[in-house]
Enzyme design. Structure first.
Site, PDB file in Angstrom:
ATOM      1  N   LYS A  66      -2.536  82.689  60.337  1.00  0.00           N
ATOM      2  CA  LYS A  66      -3.605  81.709  60.115  1.00  0.00           C
ATOM      3  C   LYS A  66      -3.312  80.307  60.637  1.00  0.00           C
ATOM      4  O   LYS A  66      -4.154  79.713  61.316  1.00  0.00           O
ATOM      5  CB  LYS A  66      -3.931  81.688  58.611  1.00  0.00           C
ATOM      6  CG  LYS A  66      -5.073  80.780  58.221  1.00  0.00           C
ATOM      7  CD  LYS A  66      -5.453  80.963  56.746  1.00  0.00           C
ATOM      8  CE  LYS A  66      -4.319  80.584  55.813  1.00  0.00           C
ATOM      9  NZ  LYS A  66      -4.781  80.460  54.401  1.00  0.00           N
ATOM     10  N   HIS A 194       0.413  84.285  45.682  1.00  0.00           N
ATOM     11  CA  HIS A 194       0.629  83.124  46.549  1.00  0.00           C
ATOM     12  C   HIS A 194       0.524  81.891  45.667  1.00  0.00           C
ATOM     13  O   HIS A 194      -0.535  81.624  45.103  1.00  0.00           O
ATOM     14  CB  HIS A 194      -0.408  83.062  47.677  1.00  0.00           C
ATOM     15  CG  HIS A 194      -0.002  82.174  48.819  1.00  0.00           C
ATOM     16  ND1 HIS A 194       0.299  80.836  48.644  1.00  0.00           N
ATOM     17  CD2 HIS A 194       0.157  82.426  50.139  1.00  0.00           C
ATOM     18  CE1 HIS A 194       0.624  80.305  49.823  1.00  0.00           C
ATOM     19  NE2 HIS A 194       0.545  81.246  50.738  1.00  0.00           N
ATOM     20  N   GLU A 270       5.091  85.801  53.070  1.00  0.00           N
ATOM     21  CA  GLU A 270       4.087  85.509  54.102  1.00  0.00           C
ATOM     22  C   GLU A 270       4.172  84.054  54.556  1.00  0.00           C
ATOM     23  O   GLU A 270       3.216  83.290  54.426  1.00  0.00           O
ATOM     24  CB  GLU A 270       2.671  85.751  53.562  1.00  0.00           C
ATOM     25  CG  GLU A 270       2.415  87.065  52.887  1.00  0.00           C
ATOM     26  CD  GLU A 270       1.131  87.010  52.059  1.00  0.00           C
ATOM     27  OE1 GLU A 270       0.328  86.078  52.244  1.00  0.00           O
ATOM     28  OE2 GLU A 270       0.940  87.910  51.222  1.00  0.00           O
TER      29      GLU A 270
END
Length: 399
Positions: A66, A194, A270
Site C-alpha cells: 500500500k 494491526h 505486514e
C-alpha cells in the site's frame, strides 16, 4: 475546497543537509529528467528490510504494498527473500508481474468482493482475512481452497491511523466466527491484528499478542482445531521530525511476548512504511514567486495534490532542505502548483532567497506519497527514478 490540513513547520527545515554525492545525484537527475522527481534508492529498501528482519528474527515479513506499490520495490524485496501482503486485485497483478511465488503472499483486506477472492485464488494466493460472519459466508463457495485469519480489533488512540476503528472484531466475536467456520467446513488458520500506523509504544503489540494467545487457548478449550498462525500487522515507527526508538530496541518486548506463544505458532507481520519511508527523496523546483503579507511565496511544481499528499492523508512531517544555502534567510511559504488555495506545503519557514528553477528536496518521501498522488489540475505527478536496483555483486554472491 479550502479545509484544514497539516502544513510543515520550521522544524522540518532545521539541521537538514545534503551530502555532496546527494547534491550531484539530484542535479544530474533533474538535468536528465526534469522536475518534479522522486528518487527511489533500492539500497535503502534492502537496509530497512534487513534491519527489521534482524529485530524480529522469528517473524516472516510480508511487505504491505500500500505505501509504495512500485515494481522496483517488489523486485528488490523478492530478492531479499521477503513475502508480501496484498489487499487488492491491482496489488495481486503487480506481484504476479514481478514473479512473486503465490505461496509467499497473503490477502489481508477484511472486506472483499467475490471478484477480489477469485482474482487472488486464480493467482494462487489462498490465505485471506475476515472479521465478521458476513465476510466468512463469502468463502463457503471456496471452502476447499482457502485458509482464513480472523482479525481482532485493538483500538489505539495514540496511533496516527487507528486501523482497528475500521476493521477487526472482539475476542468474543472471533470465537463465534471460528465456531461458525467449523460448522461451514471453512478452515481457520489463525488470528491477525494491526495496532495502527506509526505506533510509538511497543506495549500495544505486547497486549495484542497476549490477548491473541488467550483466544488461541480458548479455541482449543472449545474443542476447535488449534490455530497455527498469528499476524502481528505493521505500524512499526519511523522518524520524520521526532525521535523514535531504534527498531532493535522497539522489538525487544514484542519478541518477549512472541516467546510466550506455543512453538507451533508461525508469526508473520505486514510492515510497509518502515521498509520504504526512508528510501525516497522528492525534488521540486521553484516555478514562480510573489511577496504576500510580508512573506515570500515560492510556487513549486509539486504539492499537496502530488508527492506531498501525505500532508493530507498521512501524519508525515517530511524534512525539507533547499539546495541553495547561505545568505539572508527570510520568512517564506512553499506552495504547490495547482490553482487550489489548500495546496500549501509549508508556512512561516525561514529560507534563503530562492530563484526560479532552484530546487527544494524532501526526505522520508517513500510512504504514502506517490501512492496517493493525483493528476489534479492536469499537473502530472512526479516521475519516479530508481537507483541501485541491482544489488552489489558481493551482496549477490553472499545472498
Amino acid at each position: 475546497m479550502a479545509h484544514a490540513h497539516s502544513v510543515l513547520d520550521f522544524q522540518s527545515f532545521s539541521s537538514q543537509t545534503l551530502s555532496a554525492a546527494e547534491v550531484s545525484l539530484i542535479e544530474s537527475s533533474v538535468e536528465q529528467f526534469g522536475a518534479p522527481l522522486l528518487l527511489l534508492d533500492c539500497d535503502v529498501i534492502r537496509s530497512q528490510y534487513r534491519e527489521l528482519k534482524n529485530a524480529l528474527p522469528t517473524v516472516t515479513l510480508h511487505f504491505a504494498l500500500k505505501p509504495l506499490p512500485h515494481p522496483a520495490v517488489v523486485k528488490t524485496l523478492l530478492e531479499e527473500g521477503a513475502s508480501f501482503d496484498l489487499a487488492t486485485t491491482g496489488e495481486v497483478e503487480l506481484v504476479a508481474q514481478q514473479g512473486v511465488p503465490a505461496e509467499r503472499t497473503i490477502h489481508t483486506h477484511p472486506i472483499k468482493r467475490d471478484s477480489d477472492i477469485r482474482d487472488a485464488l486464480a493467482y494462487g494466493c489462498n490465505v485471506f482475512v475476515v472479521d465478521n460472519l458476513n465476510e466468512l459466508a463469502k468463502f463457503k463457495a471456496y471452502k476447499d481452497e482457502v485458509e482464513l485469519l480472523v482479525r481482532l480489533s485493538f483500538r489505539n488512540s495514540e496511533a496516527f491511523a487507528d486501523l482497528s476503528k475500521k476493521f477487526g472484531c472482539s475476542p468474543e466475536q472471533a470465537l463465534t466466527i471460528i465456531e461458525t467456520a467449523k460448522e461451514w467446513n471453512i478452515r481457520i488458520k489463525g488470528l491477525s491484528f494491526h495496532v495502527g500506523s506509526q505506533t510509538m509504544n511497543p506495549q500495544k503489540y505486547v497486549d495484542a499478542i497476549l490477548t491473541c494467545k488467550q483466544v488461541m487457548e480458548q479455541v482449543v478449550e472449545r474443542g476447535l482445531p488449534a490455530l497455527s498462525t498469528l499476524d502481528i500487522g505493521g505500524g512499526f515507527p519511523v522518524s520524520y521530525s521526532k525521535h523514535v526508538t531504534p527498531i532493535d530496541e522497539f522489538c525487544v518486548p514484542i519478541n518477549e511476548a512472541l516467546n510466550e506463544l506455543p512453538e507451533t505458532v508461525h508469526v508473520i507481520a505486514e510492515p510497509g512504511r518502515f521498509i520504504v519511508a526512508q528510501a525516497m527523496m522528492s525534488v521540486a523546483s521553484v516555478m514562480g514567486q510573489a511577496e504576500r503579507e510580508g512573506q515570500i511565496w515560492y510556487y513549486l511544481d509539486d504539492g499537496i495534490y502530488g508527492s506531498f499528499s501525505g500532508l493530507m492523508f498521512d501524519d508525515a512531517q517530511y524534512p525539507l532542505v533547499t539546495l541553495k544555502q547561505g545568505g539572508e534567510y527570510l520568512p517564506s511559504v512553499l506552495a504547490g502548483p495547482t490553482c487550489d488555495s489548500i495546496d500549501v506545503i509549508a508556512e512561516n519557514v525561514m529560507l534563503p532567497q530562492l530563484d526560479n528553477g532552484d530546487l527544494v528536496v524532501g526526505r522520508m518521501m517513500g510512504a504514502y506519497t506517490s501512492a496517493t498522488a493525483t493528476d489534479f489540475n492536469f499537473f502530472k505527478r512526479a516521475q519516479t527514478i530508481v537507483f541501485n536496483e541491482e544489488a552489489a555483486a558481493q551482496e549477490r554472491m553472499i545472498g
